[in-house]
Structures are given as structure tokens and as C-alpha cells.
Enzyme design. Structure first.
Site, PDB file in Angstrom:
ATOM      1  N   CYS A   1     -79.677   8.836  26.599  1.00  0.00           N
ATOM      2  CA  CYS A   1     -80.111   9.160  27.963  1.00  0.00           C
ATOM      3  C   CYS A   1     -81.246   8.232  28.392  1.00  0.00           C
ATOM      4  CB  CYS A   1     -80.496  10.622  28.077  1.00  0.00           C
ATOM      5  SG  CYS A   1     -81.780  11.117  26.937  1.00  0.00           S
TER       6      CYS A   1
ATOM      7  N   ASP B   1     -83.194  19.998  14.371  1.00  0.00           N
ATOM      8  CA  ASP B   1     -84.193  19.589  15.351  1.00  0.00           C
ATOM      9  C   ASP B   1     -85.552  19.630  14.670  1.00  0.00           C
ATOM     10  OD1 ASP B   1     -83.954  19.380  18.663  1.00  0.00           O
ATOM     11  OD2 ASP B   1     -85.992  19.724  17.925  1.00  0.00           O
ATOM     12  N   SER B   2     -86.501  18.858  15.213  1.00  0.00           N
ATOM     13  CA  SER B   2     -87.850  18.871  14.632  1.00  0.00           C
ATOM     14  C   SER B   2     -88.699  19.965  15.266  1.00  0.00           C
ATOM     15  CB  SER B   2     -88.513  17.505  14.825  1.00  0.00           C
ATOM     16  OG  SER B   2     -88.469  17.155  16.192  1.00  0.00           O
TER      17      SER B   2
ATOM     18  N   ASP C   1     -77.545  13.333  19.875  1.00  0.00           N
ATOM     19  CA  ASP C   1     -78.006  13.369  21.272  1.00  0.00           C
ATOM     20  C   ASP C   1     -79.537  13.350  21.284  1.00  0.00           C
ATOM     21  OD1 ASP C   1     -78.148  13.629  24.038  1.00  0.00           O
ATOM     22  OD2 ASP C   1     -78.067  15.820  23.955  1.00  0.00           O
TER      23      ASP C   1
ATOM     24  N   PHE D   1     -80.499  16.538  16.772  1.00  0.00           N
ATOM     25  CA  PHE D   1     -81.317  16.676  17.992  1.00  0.00           C
ATOM     26  C   PHE D   1     -80.724  17.805  18.844  1.00  0.00           C
ATOM     27  CE2 PHE D   1     -81.031  12.181  16.746  1.00  0.00           C
ATOM     28  CZ  PHE D   1     -82.352  11.854  16.529  1.00  0.00           C
TER      29      PHE D   1
ATOM     30  N   ASN E   1     -86.715  16.078  10.512  1.00  0.00           N
ATOM     31  CA  ASN E   1     -86.634  14.820  11.237  1.00  0.00           C
ATOM     32  C   ASN E   1     -85.227  14.254  10.979  1.00  0.00           C
ATOM     33  OD1 ASN E   1     -86.636  12.031  11.796  1.00  0.00           O
ATOM     34  ND2 ASN E   1     -88.856  11.959  11.571  1.00  0.00           N
TER      35      ASN E   1
HETATM   36  N1  SAH Z   1     -78.797  17.865  22.368  1.00  0.00           N
HETATM   37  C1  SAH Z   1     -79.570  18.712  23.248  1.00  0.00           C
HETATM   38  C2  SAH Z   1     -80.711  18.000  23.948  1.00  0.00           C
HETATM   39  C3  SAH Z   1     -81.577  17.186  23.021  1.00  0.00           C
HETATM   40  S1  SAH Z   1     -83.194  16.902  23.636  1.00  0.00           S
HETATM   41  C4  SAH Z   1     -78.630  19.334  24.280  1.00  0.00           C
HETATM   42  O1  SAH Z   1     -77.523  18.840  24.460  1.00  0.00           O
HETATM   43  O2  SAH Z   1     -79.026  20.321  24.906  1.00  0.00           O
HETATM   44  C5  SAH Z   1     -83.889  16.069  22.264  1.00  0.00           C
HETATM   45  C6  SAH Z   1     -84.294  16.961  21.113  1.00  0.00           C
HETATM   46  O3  SAH Z   1     -84.614  16.105  20.030  1.00  0.00           O
HETATM   47  C7  SAH Z   1     -85.538  17.813  21.349  1.00  0.00           C
HETATM   48  O4  SAH Z   1     -85.219  19.161  21.096  1.00  0.00           O
HETATM   49  C8  SAH Z   1     -86.563  17.303  20.328  1.00  0.00           C
HETATM   50  O5  SAH Z   1     -87.315  18.353  19.732  1.00  0.00           O
HETATM   51  C9  SAH Z   1     -85.679  16.671  19.277  1.00  0.00           C
HETATM   52  N2  SAH Z   1     -86.242  15.561  18.482  1.00  0.00           N
HETATM   53  C10 SAH Z   1     -86.915  14.479  18.919  1.00  0.00           C
HETATM   54  N3  SAH Z   1     -87.147  13.619  17.899  1.00  0.00           N
HETATM   55  C11 SAH Z   1     -86.587  14.169  16.787  1.00  0.00           C
HETATM   56  C12 SAH Z   1     -86.452  13.756  15.422  1.00  0.00           C
HETATM   57  N4  SAH Z   1     -86.930  12.574  15.013  1.00  0.00           N
HETATM   58  N5  SAH Z   1     -85.804  14.570  14.566  1.00  0.00           N
HETATM   59  C13 SAH Z   1     -85.309  15.756  14.989  1.00  0.00           C
HETATM   60  N6  SAH Z   1     -85.376  16.186  16.261  1.00  0.00           N
HETATM   61  C14 SAH Z   1     -86.013  15.416  17.159  1.00  0.00           C
END
Ligand code: SAH
Length: 381
Positions: free
Chosen positions: A325, A238-239, A285, A217, A264
Site C-alpha cells: 500500500c 502481528d507485532s 499485507d 501483518f 515480528n
Molecule cells: N492485513 C491487515 C492490515 C495490515 S496493517 C488487513 O487486511 O486488515 C499493518 C499491520 O502490520 C499493523 O497491524 C501493524 O501492527 C503490523 N506490523 C507492522 N510491522 C510489523 C512487523 N515487523 N511484524 C509484524 N507486524 C507488523
């Protein structure tokens, strides 16, 4: 002064310190305009301090720490100046005003180096936008001031969902984040332009990480790029293709290499476990899985699953950085989930550090849900 009379239950809640008063806890609504500062009284006519009136919201009154005889507009500016003064020692990218915790319900001001971004999500904050913008202009002489009221909360409060520049013509600003040069887009970035609440954790993670790292993420690579800057080999997942494209931009700007994977996370962790891929550090995260109280059950299972899978693909002696969060998942509940994951993974896991949002995002002691960001730094023995 205009009075709002609370029910017995509402008065008890206010005395316990919670700043929010629900419509159902009001016995007698104030004869006030939205955004007016009114006086709270209990059923026995005793004063309970002052609060900002929101006619449309289910949270109809929000306490503000103004003195009984203080002019509301002057008092509001006093609280703004005090909040900003408390951040004097923070880095150039930090939150300047954190809503209820600073006694300014609905008002958020974030600083991204030469750019400032505002959310004014209550009538009280919205009505007092002009003097705020004038004060910020004088204090910081920023290149850009953005207004980011494009949220559901603005809608619930009956406020315009404006997303526009109040000053300057270019929404992109550059600012240092730790050792890196970062570019923020104050109109297109998430929330006010980026996640300032994790910046200290990105830097702490870079110190904690070892060996081959997997940042799940990753969004624009906040954790990934700080770990890469500390000399680690990093894969970031990230997705969102758009987020990964910005990650590549930040990497190029800083001469760093990170392997960006569009996938994913749930599927990828399962596949890596099956294929025997192993890492020395995994960062989790995710977005808030529990946006509402009723989502706590499924969210807890989702947290458990990713934490279990992350622990399973760690090499012996590996490290897990895991965050949540979701305001509806308490710190204790989150630790229980990670504990259950460690038990299922049959690993001996030490908690090295318990972290949260940085000092410029203070939580309000009497409103535990403002302590929404939890992070555990875990060492597997
Ligand atoms: N870790 C980042 C903030 C994450 S925000 C930082 O510290 O700046 C959450 C992220 O998760 C977003 O970019 C969203 O696109 C991604 N996301 C949400 N569901 C997801 C999934 N199932 N697989 C991969 N990415 C995902």
C-alpha cells in the site's frame, strides 16, 4: 471570480490532468481565503478550470470539477451527492467519498454499516463540514458520525486535528463484512476506523486460499478470519498485542478459531524457514514501507525479503497473496520485486490475479499515486 495564475510549468501539469498544484507552480497567488474555490489561468490568461485554495499547504491548489459559473458551495454538495449515488450497489461497509478521485479534495467519508466516519483534510472540505454532516444524517440516519482529522495532513494544512463524535455517543458499531459480523471502533480503529480498502481482497483471498494459511501483518485479522470462515486452518501474525486482542474478539463473535502469534514477521519467517515449517497459503499485507519517496530503496529491499521468505516456506503448489500500500511504489515496481523474489526462491510462479482497491476507492487516472494499493495472487506450480 478570484484568479490564481500558474507558471508555464504549472499550467502544463494541470493540462496533463494532475489535480494538485504546488506552491512553486503558482505565478500569482489568489486573493482568497483558505477553502475558497478560485479560477486557474495560464500565463496567456486562458482558463484551466477551478481549484480549491489551501494557503498553508505545499499543495496550494487542488482542482475541482465545478463548472465555470457554478456556485462553489452548491457545486460541492452536488459532487457529494453524485459520489454517494455512485456507491448505491456497494455493501454496507464501503467508502462513500474518496477525495480527489471524486473531485472532492481532502474529503473522505467511510461507511461502517450504521456508523459513518469523516476526514476533512483541506480547508475546502473543513469549511463545508456542516452541510455534509446534515446531508449524511438525512440520507443514512446513522447511529454514529465520527470525525477523524487526527492525521499529519490536517496539521500540514493548518486544520484542527479533531477526533470526536459529531453524532451519537458510542464509537463502536457492528456491521457485516462478507459472511462475518465485525465490530468497528470509529474513534480508536486505524485511519477512519478500519481498512475498508482491503475488504474485497479479504473475500477474494478466502476463495483463493488452500490448506494451512499464514496471515502476516494481520492487524485485526481481516484476511485471517475470512480464510477461517472459508474453512481454512489459519495462523495470524502481528507485532501489536492490542490488534491481536481485537482479532480474538472478532473470532469469538463469529465462533471461529485462528492461532494468533505476536511476533515480528521478518524474524518469524526466518525462523519458520530454518525450522522447516511449511504452509499452503501465505498472505503478506504489511504497512506502507515507503511513506516517502526517499524510502523507496529500503522499502523495496524489505518487500523483496518478505516475499522471498514467504515463497520459501510454501509447500509445492502453494499460494501467495502479496500486497503493497506504498503510494511511492508503482504497480510495475511491486511486480518486479515479487518477480525477483520468485527468481531467487527458484519457483515457477504464476500470477492468477492482479488486484487493487475496490470500486468504492476509485483511483484518479491522471494522478497515478492514487493507485496505491496493489495485490498479487500468485500460484506456485
Ligand atoms: N492485513 C491487515 C492490515 C495490515 S496493517 C488487513 O487486511 O486488515 C499493518 C499491520 O502490520 C499493523 O497491524 C501493524 O501492527 C503490523 N506490523 C507492522 N510491522 C510489523 C512487523 N515487523 N511484524 C509484524 N507486524 C507488523
Amino acid at each position: 471570480m478570484t484568479v490564481a495564475r500558474l507558471t508555464r510549468k504549472g499550467a502544463r501539469r494541470r493540462r496533463a490532468g494532475h489535480p494538485w498544484i504546488y506552491r512553486s507552480d503558482i505565478a500569482e497567488a489568489p486573493a482568497a481565503e483558505p477553502g475558497d474555490i478560485v479560477e486557474l489561468r495560464d500565463p496567456g490568461d486562458r482558463s484551466l478550470g477551478r481549484a480549491a485554495w489551501s494557503a498553508r499547504s505545499l499543495i496550494s491548489l487542488r482542482a475541482v470539477p465545478l463548472a465555470a459559473d457554478e456556485d462553489p458551495d452548491a457545486g460541492w454538495m452536488r459532487l457529494i451527492r453524485a459520489a454517494i449515488a455512485r456507491r448505491a450497489d456497494r455493501p454496507p461497509c464501503a467508502r462513500l467519498i474518496n477525495a480527489d478521485a471524486d473531485g472532492l479534495p481532502g474529503l473522505v467519508v467511510d461507511r461502517f454499516g450504521p456508523g459513518l466516519s469523516i476526514q476533512a483534510l483541506t480547508p475546502a472540505a473543513w469549511r463545508r463540514l456542516d452541510p455534509l454532516v446534515a446531508h449524511l444524517g438525512q440520507t443514512f440516519d446513522p447511529q454514529v458520525i465520527a470525525l477523524r482529522n487526527d492525521t499529519r495532513i490536517a496539521e500540514l494544512e493548518g486544520l484542527p486535528g479533531d477526533k470526536r463524535l459529531l453524532r451519537g455517543a458510542e464509537a463502536r458499531v457492528e456491521a457485516p463484512v462478507g459472511p462475518l459480523k465485525w465490530a468497528f471502533d470509529l474513534l480508536e480503529g486505524q485511519k477512519t476506523g478500519g481498512f475498508l480498502d482491503q475488504l474485497d481482497n479479504h473475500l477474494a483471498a478466502a476463495r483463493f486460499a488452500r490448506g494451512a494459511c499464514l496471515d502476516c501483518f494481520t492487524y485485526e485479522g481481516g484476511f485471517a478470519l475470512q480464510m477461517a470462515a472459508a474453512g481454512r486452518e489459519v495462523e495470524a501474525v502481528d507485532s501489536s498485542a492490542a490488534a491481536l486482542e481485537r482479532l480474538e474478539g472478532h473470532a469469538a463473535r463469529n465462533g471461529l478459531t485462528v492461532t494468533a502469534v505476536e511476533a515480528n514477521v521478518f524474524d518469524l519467517l526466518r525462523r519458520y524457514a530454518r525450522e522447516g515449517r511449511r504452509f499452503d497459503t501465505v498472505v503478506l499485507d504489511p504497512p506502507p514501507f515507503a511513506r516517502a519517496r526517499k524510502a523507496v530503496g529500503p522499502a523495496t529491499r524489505a518487500y523483496k525479503e518478505i516475499n522471498l521468505r514467504a515463497l520459501k516456506i510454501l509447500r509445492p503448489g502453494g499460494r501467495l497473496i502479496t500486497a503493497s500500500c506504498s503510494a511511492h511504489i508503482t504497480r510495475a515496481a511491486f511486480e518486479e520485486v515479487v518477480l525477483a523474489a520468485a527468481a531467487d526462491a527458484r519457483v515457477w510462479a504464476q500470477v492468477i490475479e492482479r488486484r487493487g482497491a475496490p470500486p468504492d476507492h476509485p483511483t484518479l487516472l491522471t494522478a497515478p499515486e492514487t493507485d496505491y494499493l496493489k495485490a498479487l495472487f500468485v500460484q506456485v506450480v
